[in-house]
Every structure is written in C-alpha cells, then in structure tokens.
Design a protein around this motif. Structure first.
Motif: not given
Length: 130
Positions: A41, A58, A114, A116
């Motif tokens: 992250d 995130t 991920l 974001l």
C-alpha cells in the motif's frame, strides 16, 4: 540465450526497498501477510502521489497470493506501475521481489493491484490533473 520465462523480471519502477525485521514476523520467523500488504500500500501510494501530484487514499486491493516464503532478513523490492488512470482514481499494480538463492536472480513474492483516489485537503475526492 536466456528465455524471459526462465528469468522473469520486475515490471514498473522501484518505489520501496527494505529488509524484513524480527518484529514483522510470527514465532516461526515468517513475515506477517498484513505487514507485507501495508508495505505494498505504501509503495502504491508513493507512485500515486507522484502521478496525481497530491494526497491519495487507498479504496481497494485485488487479491494476492504468496509465491515464495519471506523470512527475517530478506531484502524486499517493491515495484509499482500505473495500470489505469481515471478522473479521480488510479489503479496501480505492485510487485514484490526478493533475491533468489542465486544473487543474480530474483524471485517474485507476490503482486496485487490497488485502487487509490486523489483527495483534497478536506479528504474529498478531487480530479487528477493530467
């Protein structure tokens, strides 16, 4: 000639590199998966901040699977690359690698994507200036 399939390489840019420490492991000396996810992250946020030129948060992470064990003392390298960039969100793939038994080779530990979002100083979604 070396076949790329026999010698896979990281994709993206190196965003984070660190050595695993005893505090990051269980009683058997294996790295906690949650610790590794938090570092992924961080690597994604570093690249996202650079691309969006500001604060990010995130919102999700796709599944991940461990391919090789990570132990105390391993040096991990986190490579990140932008997969997609929308109006206010950015998707970043993070790959984690460590040296294999041969110093010249790397082993892929895991990867994940991920998502974001760019946020303003009040924590509200903002547009990404491209």
């Amino acid at each position: 000639m070396i076949d790329i399939e026999d010698n896979p390489q990281p994709s993206g840019q190196l965003c984070l590199q660190l050595q695993t420490m005893p505090k990051d492991t269980n009683a058997e000396g294996a790295i906690y998966s949650g610790w590794l996810v938090s570092q992924m992250d961080l690597a994604a946020a570093m690249l996202a901040r650079q691309v969006t030129q500001g604060r990010v948060a995130t919102v999700s992470m796709a599944s991940m699977a461990f391919m090789v064990p990570v132990n105390v003392g391993d040096c991990l390298s986190f490579y990140a690359e932008v997969i997609d960039c929308g109006r206010s969100s950015i998707t970043i793939k993070v790959e984690v690698w460590k040296p294999a038994s041969s110093v010249a080779e790397l082993s892929k530990v895991t990867d994940g994507s991920l998502v974001l979002v760019a946020i303003d100083e009040r924590g509200r979604t903002r547009s990404i200036s491209q």
